[in-house]
Scaffold this active site. Structure first.
Site, PDB file in Angstrom:
ATOM      1  N   HIS A 121       0.871  -1.169   0.000  1.00 25.82           N
ATOM      2  CA  HIS A 121       0.000   0.000   0.000  1.00 25.82           C
ATOM      3  C   HIS A 121       0.913   1.226   0.000  1.00 25.82           C
ATOM      4  O   HIS A 121       2.000   1.179   0.582  1.00 25.82           O
ATOM      5  CB  HIS A 121      -0.825  -0.060   1.287  1.00 25.82           C
ATOM      6  CG  HIS A 121      -1.938   0.930   1.385  1.00 25.82           C
ATOM      7  ND1 HIS A 121      -1.728   2.249   1.709  1.00 25.82           N
ATOM      8  CD2 HIS A 121      -3.283   0.780   1.254  1.00 25.82           C
ATOM      9  CE1 HIS A 121      -2.894   2.870   1.762  1.00 25.82           C
ATOM     10  NE2 HIS A 121      -3.856   2.013   1.492  1.00 25.82           N
ATOM     11  N   ASP A 198       2.737  -4.549   8.084  1.00 23.42           N
ATOM     12  CA  ASP A 198       1.500  -3.785   7.965  1.00 23.42           C
ATOM     13  C   ASP A 198       0.345  -4.792   8.051  1.00 23.42           C
ATOM     14  O   ASP A 198       0.085  -5.532   7.104  1.00 23.42           O
ATOM     15  CB  ASP A 198       1.530  -3.043   6.627  1.00 23.42           C
ATOM     16  CG  ASP A 198       0.176  -2.493   6.219  1.00 23.42           C
ATOM     17  OD1 ASP A 198      -0.806  -2.674   6.961  1.00 23.42           O
ATOM     18  OD2 ASP A 198       0.108  -1.898   5.133  1.00 23.42           O
ATOM     19  N   GLN A 201      -4.741  -5.159   6.713  1.00 25.71           N
ATOM     20  CA  GLN A 201      -5.667  -6.031   5.982  1.00 25.71           C
ATOM     21  C   GLN A 201      -5.796  -7.404   6.644  1.00 25.71           C
ATOM     22  O   GLN A 201      -6.757  -8.125   6.410  1.00 25.71           O
ATOM     23  CB  GLN A 201      -5.147  -6.183   4.549  1.00 25.71           C
ATOM     24  CG  GLN A 201      -6.192  -6.470   3.508  1.00 25.71           C
ATOM     25  CD  GLN A 201      -7.305  -5.452   3.490  1.00 25.71           C
ATOM     26  OE1 GLN A 201      -8.459  -5.831   3.634  1.00 25.71           O
ATOM     27  NE2 GLN A 201      -6.996  -4.173   3.336  1.00 25.71           N
ATOM     28  N   LYS A 224     -10.924  -1.184   9.769  1.00 22.58           N
ATOM     29  CA  LYS A 224     -11.003  -2.353   8.878  1.00 22.58           C
ATOM     30  C   LYS A 224     -11.505  -3.586   9.625  1.00 22.58           C
ATOM     31  O   LYS A 224     -11.684  -4.641   9.047  1.00 22.58           O
ATOM     32  CB  LYS A 224      -9.632  -2.624   8.269  1.00 22.58           C
ATOM     33  CG  LYS A 224      -9.145  -1.428   7.448  1.00 22.58           C
ATOM     34  CD  LYS A 224      -8.523  -1.795   6.152  1.00 22.58           C
ATOM     35  CE  LYS A 224      -8.288  -0.542   5.337  1.00 22.58           C
ATOM     36  NZ  LYS A 224      -7.040  -0.549   4.595  1.00 22.58           N
ATOM     37  N   CYS A 362      -4.559   2.259  -3.894  1.00 21.35           N
ATOM     38  CA  CYS A 362      -3.367   2.780  -3.200  1.00 21.35           C
ATOM     39  C   CYS A 362      -2.186   1.839  -3.376  1.00 21.35           C
ATOM     40  O   CYS A 362      -1.367   1.699  -2.456  1.00 21.35           O
ATOM     41  CB  CYS A 362      -3.632   3.014  -1.717  1.00 21.35           C
ATOM     42  SG  CYS A 362      -4.845   4.265  -1.391  1.00 21.35           S
TER      43      CYS A 362
HETATM   44  C1  LIG Z   1      -6.056   0.200   4.526  1.00 26.75           C
HETATM   45  C2  LIG Z   1      -4.651  -0.169   4.428  1.00 26.75           C
HETATM   46  C3  LIG Z   1      -3.640   0.726   4.793  1.00 26.75           C
HETATM   47  C4  LIG Z   1      -3.910   2.136   5.227  1.00 26.75           C
HETATM   48  O1  LIG Z   1      -4.658   2.191   6.387  1.00 26.75           O
HETATM   49  P1  LIG Z   1      -5.251   3.572   6.925  1.00 26.75           P
HETATM   50  O2  LIG Z   1      -6.288   3.127   7.873  1.00 26.75           O
HETATM   51  O3  LIG Z   1      -5.805   4.297   5.741  1.00 26.75           O
HETATM   52  O4  LIG Z   1      -4.130   4.296   7.567  1.00 26.75           O
HETATM   53  C5  LIG Z   1      -2.349   0.302   4.709  1.00 26.75           C
HETATM   54  N1  LIG Z   1      -2.042  -0.938   4.317  1.00 26.75           N
HETATM   55  C6  LIG Z   1      -2.980  -1.831   3.972  1.00 26.75           C
HETATM   56  C7  LIG Z   1      -2.580  -3.214   3.566  1.00 26.75           C
HETATM   57  C8  LIG Z   1      -4.320  -1.479   4.013  1.00 26.75           C
HETATM   58  O5  LIG Z   1      -5.246  -2.363   3.668  1.00 26.75           O
END
Ligand SMILES: *Cc1c(COP(=O)(O)O)cnc(C)c1O
Length: 404
Positions: A121, A198, A201, A224, A362
């Site tokens: 992302h 990260d 997801q 999320k 993104c």
């Molecule tokens: C949604 C997402 C982000 C960004 O998260 P925010 O809540 O917009 O800060 C980063 N990485 C992944 C894999 C995502 O799905």
């Protein structure tokens, strides 16, 4: 087995109509919907004990502080984190990554190397590019194959004693790939590099165990996983959080302030300047309670079955190609139909009450890899049904007939 009818009744928004049709919400990878149980916690906060935390002697402030710190403990327990002060409340994954990237400015030297996966992302790319500009460190990319799987042999070859940090998503938001982070973390540690995962997801689908993973940093966004927007977590091992300087200066993050010199508060407050999203933090805890009441394993089993069914059905459509065919993936389907722009499909689906995402999600480097402008992305949650998949498939078929 999940009682999906009962689960759906927890989500008031699922009763609404869009363009005269029942809403079919398939944009869960962008944000999830909020159950009444979490909405109630938010209403309760503002109607019963709204107050600033950590400073007041009065009852409301103490109640708010207690509930906020209880939420931190819930998060700690959920992710099996050794110490509560290793949970830093942030505004979400983007904020969490920027906090770490900023802190590394003082820890890197020119020529140090950072490894980033090819399927990140933008929020796990851009802060590191900015860090490289500040420090002269070099960003190297771990490539992927056509299925959307990282080339692990190349990864192992890229690692060296120059590598200081590795960052990768646990699950790709654009492709659904579940990355082999256990292997990545242990290999990075062998050369002395730290790893940031990260988990934005992954958190709605997998209960990640911070101690078992032995990961250095892990990031989550509450919105999320059925929580509110504007709040999330940075997990960091104490030893790393101690090395990083504060990200922002202000109230809450200090031990003592004089005009000559300021000393910083202990963890976690060192990284929590200013009044935080108090209600959001408490609701984040409530969202984890909600998910745990259903069970993440049951959720994953259900979503995997839905993914399999949706994949089979969509592939019946002439000219439809799915991007992201990793053997290990979650309920995200990115697709295109030959000769049609994804935006046009998304627009027709919206007219039929179906919410999907179109565009680059993104993750422009992924789109460049496949040489496409973007995809249509349907992402499923545990409150989606087979009937909704059927509605999607019929609608995509209809869109194809209209547009070709
Ligand atoms: C949604 C997402 C982000 C960004 O998260 P925010 O809540 O917009 O800060 C980063 N990485 C992944 C894999 C995502 O799905």
């Amino acid at each position: 087995m999940l009682d999906v009818t009962k689960i759906r009744s927890d989500f008031p928004i699922l009763n609404r109509e869009v363009n005269g049709k029942p809403l079919v919400y398939l944009d869960n990878a962008a944000t999830s919907q909020t159950p009444q149980q979490v909405i109630d916690v938010i209403v309760d906060y503002y109607s019963q004990y709204n107050a600033n935390i950590h400073r007041g002697v009065h009852t409301l402030s103490q109640e708010a502080t207690d509930r906020y710190e209880q939420a931190r403990q819930k998060i700690q327990k959920h992710f099996n984190i050794a110490e509560a002060h290793e949970v830093i409340f942030t505004s979400g994954t983007t904020h969490s990554i920027n906090l770490v990237a900023n802190g590394y400015t003082s820890l890197l030297r020119e020529g140090d190397e950072l490894l980033v996966s090819a399927m990140e992302h933008h929020s796990n790319i851009v802060p590191w590019q900015m860090l490289c500009e500040r420090t002269g460190a070099i960003l190297k990319v771990i490539p992927m194959n056509e299925d959307g799987e990282l080339l692990m042999e190349v990864y192992h070859n890229l690692l060296s004693e120059k590598t200081k940090l590795v960052f990768c998503n646990h699950i790709s938001n654009a492709l659904g790939t579940i990355n082999p982070i256990e292997e990545m973390i242990s290999a990075a540690h062998k050369v002395g590099a730290a790893v940031l995962i990260d988990g934005a997801q992954a958190a709605p689908h997998i209960k990640a165990d911070m101690q078992a993973l032995d990961v250095d940093f892990y990031t989550v966004s509450a919105h999320k996983l059925c929580g509110p927007t504007g709040v999330g977590m940075l997990y960091g091992k104490s030893e790393w959080l101690a090395k990083l300087p504060p990200y922002q200066g202000g109230g809450e993050m200090i031990a003592e302030v004089t005009f000559e010199k300021t000393t910083y508060a202990d963890l976690p407050h060192k990284f929590e300047a200013g009044t935080p999203n108090i209600c959001g933090g408490i609701a984040f805890g409530a969202a984890l309670d909600y998910l745990n009441s259903i069970g993440l394993e049951a959720i994953a089993t259900y979503e995997t079955a839905l993914l399999k069914y949706a994949t089979e059905q969509l592939l019946q459509i002439d000219g439809l190609k799915i991007y992201g065919t990793a053997s290990d993936k979650t309920s995200v389907i990115s697709f295109n139909i030959e000769g049609i722009h994804p935006y046009d499909i998304g627009t027709i689906l919206d007219k039929l009450g179906i919410a999907v995402r179109t565009g680059h999600h993104c993750a422009q480097p992924i789109m460049d890899f496949y040489k496409i402008p973007g995809t249509v992305r349907a992402s499923f949650s545990f409150y989606n049904t087979k009937e909704e998949v059927d509605t999607l498939v019929t609608a995509v078929q209809r869109a194809r007939n209209m547009l070709l």
